[in-house]
Write a protein that holds these residues in place. Structure first.
Motif, PDB file in Angstrom:
ATOM      1  N   UNK A  73       0.841  -1.204   0.000  1.00 51.32           N
ATOM      2  CA  UNK A  73       0.000   0.000   0.000  1.00 51.32           C
ATOM      3  C   UNK A  73       0.875   1.252   0.000  1.00 51.32           C
ATOM      4  N   UNK A  74       1.946   1.221   0.826  1.00 50.72           N
ATOM      5  CA  UNK A  74       2.856   2.356   0.883  1.00 50.72           C
ATOM      6  C   UNK A  74       3.582   2.554  -0.445  1.00 50.72           C
ATOM      7  N   UNK A  75       4.032   1.471  -1.055  1.00 53.94           N
ATOM      8  CA  UNK A  75       4.731   1.579  -2.338  1.00 53.94           C
ATOM      9  C   UNK A  75       3.803   2.103  -3.433  1.00 53.94           C
ATOM     10  N   UNK A  76       2.558   1.681  -3.400  1.00 52.63           N
ATOM     11  CA  UNK A  76       1.595   2.203  -4.374  1.00 52.63           C
ATOM     12  C   UNK A  76       1.436   3.713  -4.212  1.00 52.63           C
ATOM     13  N   UNK A  77       1.329   4.168  -2.961  1.00 56.76           N
ATOM     14  CA  UNK A  77       1.179   5.607  -2.719  1.00 56.76           C
ATOM     15  C   UNK A  77       2.409   6.371  -3.199  1.00 56.76           C
ATOM     16  N   UNK A  78       3.601   5.811  -2.948  1.00 55.95           N
ATOM     17  CA  UNK A  78       4.830   6.481  -3.365  1.00 55.95           C
ATOM     18  C   UNK A  78       4.944   6.581  -4.882  1.00 55.95           C
ATOM     19  N   UNK A  79       4.358   5.650  -5.602  1.00 58.97           N
ATOM     20  CA  UNK A  79       4.412   5.656  -7.070  1.00 58.97           C
ATOM     21  C   UNK A  79       3.201   6.323  -7.704  1.00 58.97           C
ATOM     22  N   UNK A  80       2.309   6.827  -6.870  1.00 57.31           N
ATOM     23  CA  UNK A  80       1.122   7.456  -7.404  1.00 57.31           C
ATOM     24  C   UNK A  80       0.108   6.478  -7.949  1.00 57.31           C
ATOM     25  N   UNK A  81       0.170   5.221  -7.481  1.00 61.05           N
ATOM     26  CA  UNK A  81      -0.795   4.205  -7.931  1.00 61.05           C
ATOM     27  C   UNK A  81      -2.001   4.187  -6.984  1.00 61.05           C
ATOM     28  N   UNK A  82      -3.179   3.920  -7.509  1.00 57.51           N
ATOM     29  CA  UNK A  82      -4.326   3.755  -6.611  1.00 57.51           C
ATOM     30  C   UNK A  82      -4.144   2.492  -5.775  1.00 57.51           C
ATOM     31  N   UNK A  83      -4.639   2.480  -4.534  1.00 55.70           N
ATOM     32  CA  UNK A  83      -4.466   1.309  -3.662  1.00 55.70           C
ATOM     33  C   UNK A  83      -5.414   0.173  -4.045  1.00 55.70           C
ATOM     34  N   UNK A  84      -4.984  -0.658  -4.963  1.00 57.89           N
ATOM     35  CA  UNK A  84      -5.804  -1.758  -5.477  1.00 57.89           C
ATOM     36  C   UNK A  84      -5.327  -3.072  -4.869  1.00 57.89           C
ATOM     37  N   UNK A  85      -6.252  -3.819  -4.270  1.00 60.82           N
ATOM     38  CA  UNK A  85      -5.940  -5.163  -3.797  1.00 60.82           C
ATOM     39  C   UNK A  85      -5.138  -5.232  -2.513  1.00 60.82           C
ATOM     40  N   UNK A  86      -5.028  -4.142  -1.790  1.00 65.80           N
ATOM     41  CA  UNK A  86      -4.185  -4.148  -0.596  1.00 65.80           C
ATOM     42  C   UNK A  86      -4.964  -3.932   0.697  1.00 65.80           C
TER      43      UNK A  86
END
Length: 519
Positions: free
Chosen positions: A456-469
């Motif tokens: 979830x943190x890595x998704x946020x850092x990359x600007x990805x929506x939090x999918x599946x976490x």
């Protein structure tokens, strides 16, 4: 005359095996026939992946091979993830499975048929062998234990056609091999000793391959006045209360900067891999001396003065070659030590509560959870090897609970505890049933962040929506009670400390759920 199954079990006993982890199935019953009372302890986890992790935990605390017995096909493939973790962390694991019969016509649709299960395990093990005769089985098995004794410990797989297990033969099982410590040439040791003696700012990097050389590591560090940092697998090889200790801080920038400034670094039993240093590669400004049992590792990924051999033997030779000397004045390590102490502030209340509640010789078994690698890796101090188990490198999830069960069987005289997250625990939460059957106290601390917090943190850092976490989870203490264990919620460090202390006196597992600290 003895059957293949009887010969196999006799060979395990001859090589000092005391416990087997696995699940009986249609094709391995001729092995289980001889695993009865008085032969070997049989532990039945609820999934073969759990059996593999339990055998891994057993091997890490005992130093002896952990043995897994599966059935063919899905049972064996369920254990493949554990084999991959054991390969990454150099853990001696022996996986035994039946295979299709000798006259098998591939593709005929037999029960549990796999296209080539030995080849599948060869891709994650150091060695996978399908045998065709009982003499070959006994010979190959003896060779696998010889490899464990003499070489770099890694997982191996033995496949025995299931019809061969019921056949008989008159064969003598050979005695176990007693290892002779491997050692480099005296000239190589003298040259390395000269490099270390001349250094004004020496340092040591110690990995899991030095677990059998605790006294030698400490004596050499003190002789050289060399600050010492360990990898995750080497944590505890050098006591973390020692003034020369930089803890398991190889992933910290300040520690890496200190190593780059050393004019000589002695690395013992470590790959010096990316998974040891995390986000930045290691760099060495001075000369590098490496000690490793695996000759292929000595120049990977850095050119070095190589010393191939057993860590204790080589380090003892280095000390003799260096000889008496005035105690060196250690370099200034205040910045590096401060970085280790300050790291993981968010997780410190949980880690400090655990350390306060657990006896010093406790085996803390970790999962791939943020509280473990950001918190306990540097914050949970240990004074000896085999007291901090962590699945580095391969980085599997679900390791902690079953590995703790195996560790408890391997070291029944020591307390064992689990530190995990809610996402990882649900990979193998069914092993609570196995922990209940084992009957020994087992605190299981689960830090709940409602899913896969690191991803979830890595998704946020990359600007990805939090999918599946973001995951729905159970009431973990209630789930433990449903299995027959105990459970508690801890809303503060004081409550956690008290709950862990109580769990150490409560038979079976106690799952203690802790909310994730604010970030």
């Amino acid at each position: 005359m003895a059957t293949g199954g009887e010969l196999l079990v006799s060979a395990l006993r001859a090589n000092g095996v005391e416990a087997v982890f696995g699940i009986p199935g249609t094709h391995n019953l001729e092995i289980y026939r001889h695993l009865g009372p008085g032969r070997l302890r049989v532990v039945t986890p609820r999934h073969e992946q759990g059996a593999g992790y339990a055998a891994d935990g057993y091997a890490r605390v005992t130093g002896r091979p952990g043995v897994v017995v599966t059935t063919s096909g899905p049972g064996l493939l369920n254990a493949a993830a554990a084999a991959g973790q054991a390969y990454s962390d150099s853990v001696p694991l022996l996986i035994i499975s039946p295979g299709m019969p000798l006259d098998h016509d591939r593709g005929s649709g037999l029960l549990h048929e796999v296209k080539d299960q030995s080849a599948a395990l060869a891709s994650v093990c150091a060695r996978s062998r399908r045998v065709r005769t009982l003499p070959e089985m006994v010979r190959v098995l003896a060779g696998m234990f010889t490899d464990f004794a003499l070489g770099r410990p890694r997982p191996v797989h033995l496949e025995v056609p299931y019809d061969l297990l019921a056949r008989t033969a008159d064969i003598t099982v050979p005695p176990a091999v007693r290892a002779l410590p491997a050692a480099p040439s005296e000239a190589a040791v003298r040259a390395a000793a000269a490099t270390l003696s001349e250094a004004r700012r020496p340092a040591l990097v110690v990995g899991g391959g030095a677990r059998g050389a605790v006294a030698d590591v400490r004596a050499l560090a003190e002789l050289l006045g060399a600050p010492t940092v360990t990898t995750a697998n080497g944590k505890g090889v050098f006591p973390e209360s020692h003034p020369l200790s930089l803890g398991a801080g190889l992933h910290l920038r300040e520690v890496r900067r200190f190593l780059h400034g050393a004019d000589a670094v002695l690395a013992v039993g470590t790959e010096l891999a990316e998974t040891d240093s995390w986000d930045e590669p290691l760099r060495f400004g001075g000369r590098l001396v490496r000690v490793d049992l695996d000759p292929d590792q000595l120049h990977r990924p850095f050119a070095a003065h190589p010393l191939a051999g057993d860590a204790a033997t080589v380090l003892a030779g280095l000390r003799r070659a260096i000889g008496p000397r005035s105690a060196a004045r250690p370099p200034d390590v205040r910045a590096a030590r401060s970085a280790v102490t300050a790291y993981g502030e968010r997780w410190r209340p949980i880690v400090e509560a655990l350390r306060a509640a657990l006896p010093e010789d406790t085996v803390l078994v970790n999962d791939s959870a943020q509280v473990c690698y950001f918190g306990a890796l540097t914050g949970f101090a240990v004074e000896g090897p085999g007291r901090f188990l962590y699945p580095t490198g391969f980085g599997t999830l679900g390791y902690a609970l079953p590995a703790a069960i195996g560790a408890g069987i391997g070291a029944p005289e020591r307390p064992v505890a689990v530190l995990t997250g809610d996402g990882g625990l649900q990979f193998t939460v069914n092993e609570l049933a196995t922990a209940v059957e084992a009957g020994r106290p087992l605190p299981v601390v689960v830090v709940n962040n409602g899913g896969y917090g690191m991803i979830r943190q890595e998704m946020a850092e990359r600007g990805c929506p939090p999918v599946g976490v973001d995951l729905h989870g159970p009431d973990f203490p209630a789930l433990s009670r449903a299995y027959g264990g105990a459970g508690a919620h801890a809303a503060s460090p004081a409550e956690l400390r008290d709950a862990v202390a109580k769990a150490l006196t409560t038979p079976g597992p106690t799952v203690i759920e802790v909310p994730e600290p604010p970030g």
